[in-house]
Structure formats: structure tokens, C-alpha cells
Motif scaffolding. Sequence first.
Motif, short mmCIF file in Angstrom:
data_model
loop_
_atom_site.label_atom_id
_atom_site.label_comp_id
_atom_site.label_asym_id
_atom_site.label_seq_id
_atom_site.Cartn_x
_atom_site.Cartn_y
_atom_site.Cartn_z
N TRP A 211 0.90 -1.19 0.05
CA TRP A 211 0.04 -0.13 0.09
C TRP A 211 0.82 1.22 0.03
O TRP A 211 1.95 1.28 0.41
N GLN A 212 0.26 2.39 -0.41
CA GLN A 212 1.06 3.66 -0.53
C GLN A 212 0.21 4.73 -0.23
O GLN A 212 -1.08 4.89 -0.50
N ALA A 213 0.47 5.63 0.66
CA ALA A 213 -0.33 6.61 1.23
C ALA A 213 0.39 8.08 1.28
O ALA A 213 1.45 8.03 1.49
N THR A 214 -0.32 8.92 0.82
CA THR A 214 0.34 10.41 0.90
C THR A 214 -0.64 11.32 1.85
O THR A 214 -1.99 11.28 1.37
N VAL A 215 -0.14 11.94 2.78
CA VAL A 215 -0.86 13.13 3.36
C VAL A 215 -0.28 14.41 3.01
O VAL A 215 0.91 14.26 2.92
N SER A 216 -1.12 15.42 2.53
CA SER A 216 -0.49 16.66 2.13
C SER A 216 -1.34 17.88 2.82
O SER A 216 -2.37 17.73 3.26
N GLY A 217 -0.33 18.61 3.14
CA GLY A 217 -0.67 20.04 3.80
C GLY A 217 -0.66 20.08 5.22
O GLY A 217 -1.16 21.12 5.95
N TYR A 218 0.03 18.88 5.88
CA TYR A 218 -0.06 18.94 7.50
C TYR A 218 1.58 18.69 7.85
O TYR A 218 2.16 17.89 6.97
N PRO A 219 2.00 19.02 8.90
CA PRO A 219 3.36 18.55 9.53
C PRO A 219 3.09 17.01 10.07
O PRO A 219 2.03 16.56 9.95
N LEU A 220 4.13 16.54 10.26
CA LEU A 220 4.36 14.95 10.61
C LEU A 220 3.44 14.77 11.56
O LEU A 220 2.60 13.59 11.49
N GLU A 221 3.34 15.20 12.61
CA GLU A 221 2.45 14.83 13.90
C GLU A 221 0.95 14.56 13.51
O GLU A 221 0.35 13.74 13.86
N HIS A 222 0.40 15.50 12.58
CA HIS A 222 -0.84 15.69 12.40
C HIS A 222 -1.08 14.50 11.25
O HIS A 222 -1.94 13.99 11.15
N ALA A 223 0.02 14.29 10.14
CA ALA A 223 -0.25 13.28 9.25
C ALA A 223 -0.04 11.78 9.94
O ALA A 223 -0.89 11.21 9.36
N ARG A 224 0.30 11.88 11.10
CA ARG A 224 0.25 10.51 11.73
C ARG A 224 -1.04 10.29 12.32
O ARG A 224 -1.45 9.06 12.35
N GLU A 225 -1.53 11.12 12.87
CA GLU A 225 -2.97 11.32 13.43
C GLU A 225 -3.92 10.73 12.29
O GLU A 225 -4.83 10.01 12.72
#
Length: 360
Positions: A211-225
Motif C-alpha cells: 500500500w502507499q499513502a500520501t498526506v498533504s498539507g500537514y506537519p508530521l504529527e498531524h499526518a500520523r494522526e
Amino acid sequence: MTRLPSALLATNPVTGAEPGDAERLASIRAAVDTRRHTVAVRSRPFRHGRRLAVLAGLTSVAVVVAVAGTRLGTSDPLVSAAIAVDGSLVCGSTLEGHAEPIRPDRARVRLFPTVIPAGWRLVDVFARSSTWPAACTVPSLMAADLDEGGVMRGGVWVNGPVDRVSFEEGGVETNPKPVRTDDTLDGRPAVRYDWRDSISWVWSDERGKYWQATVSGYPLEHAREIMAAVRTDGDQVIWSGGQVRGLRVLHQRTGPRYPAEIPTEDWYIRLTDGHGDWIVNVRSGRPEPLAADLRTGMRLESLDGHTLIDGKAGLSYEVRPGTWADTEVRVDAAAVRALLAGLRQLPADDPRLDEYAMKE
């Protein structure tokens, strides 16, 4: 080639899942980009961004683009992909694309403009039968954070599952360069990529599927959430949206995983103002809604009850489910919207399909 972490490699059910070289992967990328006939309109470089088709005169010779190996419906069901240096998914070595001309009166979609901006005139229409790399371009889950005006502030895309992956080492030079780190996701070994305003992960599930996922627009801590609200169950992505404020699911696949490629048709409308050409490209056969193609900084709108994405330089309009019209904004945006909203299906025996058919 850059090596996968040993723990992640150990889950790989296919031996030799990391073969390939930079030249082969570069040729795959170039072939796919050529086949799409596209110009980037991106919220971020590489592959996470809206693309608009611009085509100015294919000949009657069939366009054949080999992206190696297996066609949909053959005996090899494996779906492979490459991971680019920024962590995005690229079509892998089991794909063979093609595009060939078809007569306009035999196309499934035969849209004709009923509203043309002042100073422009219709030149011709033409159609192409093609394949689209579904498994590595269509997200299985996409959720977005939209402001009051419909502009996307951030979001998450989850792609997969695929059977095997290889990692690119080279690629387009960027400043700053993507940073790759071994990580964990949902207690499983993963590879994380940090680059500008996006963070991507690649991991395998308990079956050894990737699987691959991308989170855009947030810092790492929020991306982990955000990623804590994502889990997989077999071929499905499960979203626990209550854990994340503001994110709204715009697309979630519930059926079988996407195949390596799907059949599509492209319908082209060419206009001119006497100085240059303007193309409207309509692609039919898409398995996801247009809203799933939204990117950070773009605006999600409704036009005559249909989804529209405003990418500033270009507009995308969902004429009907699975059929998208993409075009550049060559004149006043309101006139482009009127052109898109005025597209109408012609019957197969309409004489205009012959009158305006591109001479090939």
C-alpha cells in the motif's frame, strides 16, 4: 537500486520483487506521460497533481506505448508498481498501454459544444481508444479538508493493494530533495518520505500486499494522526473518520481492487481563434468520481449539478459519472465554464460527426 528494509522485504510473496534499473523505470515514466498526452497542473511536483490533456494532431497510425509485460485479462494477475523518490506510486512492469484512433460516430462519448466563446470556432473532433493504468493512479481512499469556499487545504490519498514494488533511486532533481526514512505504520514496517508539504508511506499488509499513502498539507504529527484513522482489511481501506476533524471522504473504493489497467476512451474537441488551438479532452471509463482527483489548493465546485474542479490554469468537469472533461482556461473562466456545461451528446448518425471528424 535503493534497498527496501529487510523486515519489509521479508513479507514480499514474490521473489525478485525489487528488480529493475533507473533506465527502465525512467522509460516507464516517459511512456506513461507520453501516452497521456498531458501537461502538469500540479499542487506538488511528480505525480500528485491534476493533469490536463493537450493534443494537437495525431495521425491515423495507431499509437502503441509499451510499458512492458501483461495486458488486463491475461493469465498473470500480478499488479506491480514502482515507488518514486518522493514516495509516489508509478506504474510498474506488468503494464502495456495502447492508444488507437476510432471513428467519432463509433465512440461511446460523442460530446459536442453548444456554447463556444466569442472569437473561437470549432475545428474538428476525434476519438481514441486507450487503456488507463488504474491500480497505480486511482486512489482506493481519498479524504479532503475543504475550507468554506471549497478550496482543499489538505488531505490523504491511499493507493493499493499491489503485489510487488520496486524503489527508484534517481529521478527529477529537486531542492530540497525528498528525505527517506525507515518507519512503522500500524505496527508494521514502512518507508516514509518527507518532501515539502507532503508525507508519504509505503508498507505491506499481513498478506504481503503493498500500500502507499500520501498526506498533504500537514506537519508530521498531524499526518500520523490522519494515518491512525486508516487501516486495511484484505483489499479494502477502512476509514475511521471520527478520529480526524475536518476531513471528508470524497472517494472510497468498496469493490475489488483496481486492475493493472482499464479500457477507456478519449474524445477530443479542438477549437481555434486563428492564432492557436484549444483542446477539450473528455475521458470516459474512469472508475472513480472526479472529486477524488482534487489536490491541495484546488477548488471543488458544482456547475449545473455536476462536479467541477478549478485548478486555476485548468478546469475539470464531470459530464456524467466516469466521464471527465479537462481543458485549459484560454479565455475568461466564465466562458470556459459555459462551454463545459454546454457539452451535449450527439446521436451516432448526427452528420456533424462526419463533418467535423479530423481528417486522418
